[in-house]
Write an enzyme that holds these catalytic residues in place. Structure first.
Site, PDB file in Angstrom:
ATOM      1  N   LYS A   1      47.114   8.695  -0.197  1.00 21.62           N
ATOM      2  CA  LYS A   1      46.939   9.624   0.922  1.00 21.62           C
ATOM      3  C   LYS A   1      47.703   9.116   2.147  1.00 21.62           C
ATOM      4  CE  LYS A   1      42.595   7.248   2.067  1.00 21.62           C
ATOM      5  NZ  LYS A   1      41.137   7.274   1.829  1.00 21.62           N
TER       6      LYS A   1
ATOM      7  N   TYR B   1      54.154  -2.557  32.881  1.00 19.97           N
ATOM      8  CA  TYR B   1      53.285  -1.608  33.589  1.00 19.97           C
ATOM      9  C   TYR B   1      51.987  -2.289  34.020  1.00 19.97           C
ATOM     10  CZ  TYR B   1      56.047   2.441  32.079  1.00 19.97           C
ATOM     11  OH  TYR B   1      57.037   3.361  31.885  1.00 19.97           O
TER      12      TYR B   1
HETATM   13  C1  LIG Z   1      40.616   6.214   1.117  1.00 18.51           C
HETATM   14  C2  LIG Z   1      39.702   6.347  -0.030  1.00 18.51           C
HETATM   15  C3  LIG Z   1      39.769   5.440  -1.112  1.00 18.51           C
HETATM   16  C4  LIG Z   1      40.620   4.193  -1.066  1.00 18.51           C
HETATM   17  O1  LIG Z   1      39.985   3.255  -0.225  1.00 18.51           O
HETATM   18  P1  LIG Z   1      40.621   1.811   0.041  1.00 18.51           P
HETATM   19  O2  LIG Z   1      39.614   1.144   0.890  1.00 18.51           O
HETATM   20  O3  LIG Z   1      41.908   2.043   0.765  1.00 18.51           O
HETATM   21  O4  LIG Z   1      40.821   1.158  -1.273  1.00 18.51           O
HETATM   22  C5  LIG Z   1      38.993   5.706  -2.222  1.00 18.51           C
HETATM   23  N1  LIG Z   1      38.161   6.780  -2.253  1.00 18.51           N
HETATM   24  C6  LIG Z   1      38.050   7.644  -1.233  1.00 18.51           C
HETATM   25  C7  LIG Z   1      37.101   8.780  -1.341  1.00 18.51           C
HETATM   26  C8  LIG Z   1      38.803   7.455  -0.081  1.00 18.51           C
HETATM   27  O5  LIG Z   1      38.677   8.293   0.949  1.00 18.51           O
END
Ligand SMILES: *Cc1c(COP(=O)(O)O)cnc(C)c1O
Length: 370
Positions: A43, A261
């Site tokens: 993702k 800044y």
């Molecule tokens: C993002 C996610 C994962 C992966 O999690 P990690 O901590 O990056 O291994 C697995 N399952 C779901 C539902 C997620 O949202």
């Protein structure tokens, strides 16, 4: 890296993504899983690293099951991987249901309403779907009363083609949290009521908790990209990302002069300051102001003053000539300064550092069998 011209392009910073390391991390996770297969979560553009490079590398390493969040991410991934299983975590998007069969995407159904919607769409030919049951995160998935409804009326899921029954751990990166065992117990109960398809429970960190969490299919994301499964503990994974930036300008600072800044850093004795071609618009979070560091030849050079949109300033007083001159390159993420180190300095987690990595870098990919 020894100049601002790379492959004919001019860049102020270079992000190197090592696809060999991602493949090695996938294999390392499989080893830890002791025979249990593993999907890959890609993702958010493969956690910021570039899904069009990362997904084929993982497929080449033997991964055939992928999870994304958004329907659009699934459609994009289908254009990259023709044969893989692609599962969409955000569930069935009302009014876009037909997109799933068109691109052979598997929805993760998060409620009884979505289960009903999928059943209606499929008609006589049940297409693969996943069911997500919440075991204590209160985010996505069937809540307990909907699970009980299935127990009382199993016809709700009769005839569905369930590929995976998933749930998600909230605290797997804290091995001592009681939440882990509680969710595990609830998930076992889920499987008694829903013994369909594969049991797919663990994220990256849960793989390292114990084999009890592995079930039929693991679902890691961040560990593939080299982030430590337990923050602060030794990291068994291979680093994946290196970020180098170019020094644009160097100048002397007199005692009492301030930098950046808000004039938040003032030199107490004369020093040397170098300006780098990266800023918060590139994912160098502003919370690194007067906190983070870069490295030159293994020497720590602290970020002084505020991180600007396009620039940061580092104190290079300790660096010998000519390594701090304009045109020289500086390590922002690498062997001396891991993603986890940067996250700690910024007061955040490795996930946020990776997914914020900017789009203005020159991105270079090494390995991956290409
Ligand atoms: C993002 C996610 C994962 C992966 O999690 P990690 O901590 O990056 O291994 C697995 N399952 C779901 C539902 C997620 O949202």
């Amino acid at each position: 890296m020894n100049g601002a011209e790379i492959n004919g392009r001019h860049a102020g910073a270079i992000l190197n993504v090592n696809l060999d390391s991602i493949q090695a991390n996938y294999r390392l996770l499989l080893e830890r899983l002791g025979g249990v297969p593993s999907a890959a979560v890609v993702k958010a553009n493969a956690y910021g690293l570039g899904v069009e490079h990362v997904a084929p590398a993982l497929a080449e390493a033997g991964c055939s099951i992928f999870f994304v969040t958004h329907l659009e991410e699934g459609v994009r991934l289908r254009g990259i991987l023709t044969d893989a299983e692609i599962h969409v975590l955000n569930g069935l998007l009302a009014s876009s249901e037909e997109v799933y069969p068109t691109h052979r995407l598997t929805p993760v159904l998060n409620s009884l309403g979505e289960i009903e919607g999928w059943r209606r769409l499929c008609g006589e030919t049940p297409l693969a779907c996943d069911i997500h049951v919440d075991t204590g995160m209160l985010r996505l998935g069937l809540p307990p009363d909907e699970l009980e409804a299935i127990k009382d009326a199993p016809s709700i899921v009769a005839g569905l083609n369930v590929a995976n029954v998933i749930s998600h751990l909230s605290s797997a990166d804290q091995p001592n949290s009681a939440q882990n065992a509680e969710q595990l117990a609830r998930y076992r109960r889920v499987r008694e009521i829903l013994p369909l398809g594969r049991a797919c429970f663990t994220n990256s960190s849960g793989i390292f908790l114990s084999p009890d969490y592995h079930f039929d299919l693991a679902r890691p994301g961040v560990a593939l990209y080299g982030v430590a499964p337990v923050p602060g503990e030794p990291n068994p994974l291979n680093p994946v990302v290196e970020l180098g930036a170019c020094i644009l300008q160097r100048r002397e600072a007199s005692r009492g002069e301030a930098v950046g800044y808000g004039a938040t850093y003032r030199f107490e004795k004369p020093g040397l300051i170098a300006t780098l071609a990266v800023g918060y618009a590139d994912g160098l979070l502003r919370s690194l102001s007067n906190n983070g560091a870069a490295y030159i030849g293994g020497i720590r050079v602290p970020i002084v003053g505020r991180v600007s949109m396009d620039l940061i300033t580092i104190d290079v007083s300790a660096v010998a000539e000519p390594a701090s001159r304009p045109g020289q390159w500086v390590e922002l993420i690498g062997p001396n300064n891991t993603v986890d180190d940067v996250a700690r300095a910024a007061g955040t987690i490795g996930y946020e550092i990776l997914t914020n990595l900017g789009t203005r870098y020159h991105r270079a990919y090494t390995g991956g069998g290409d």
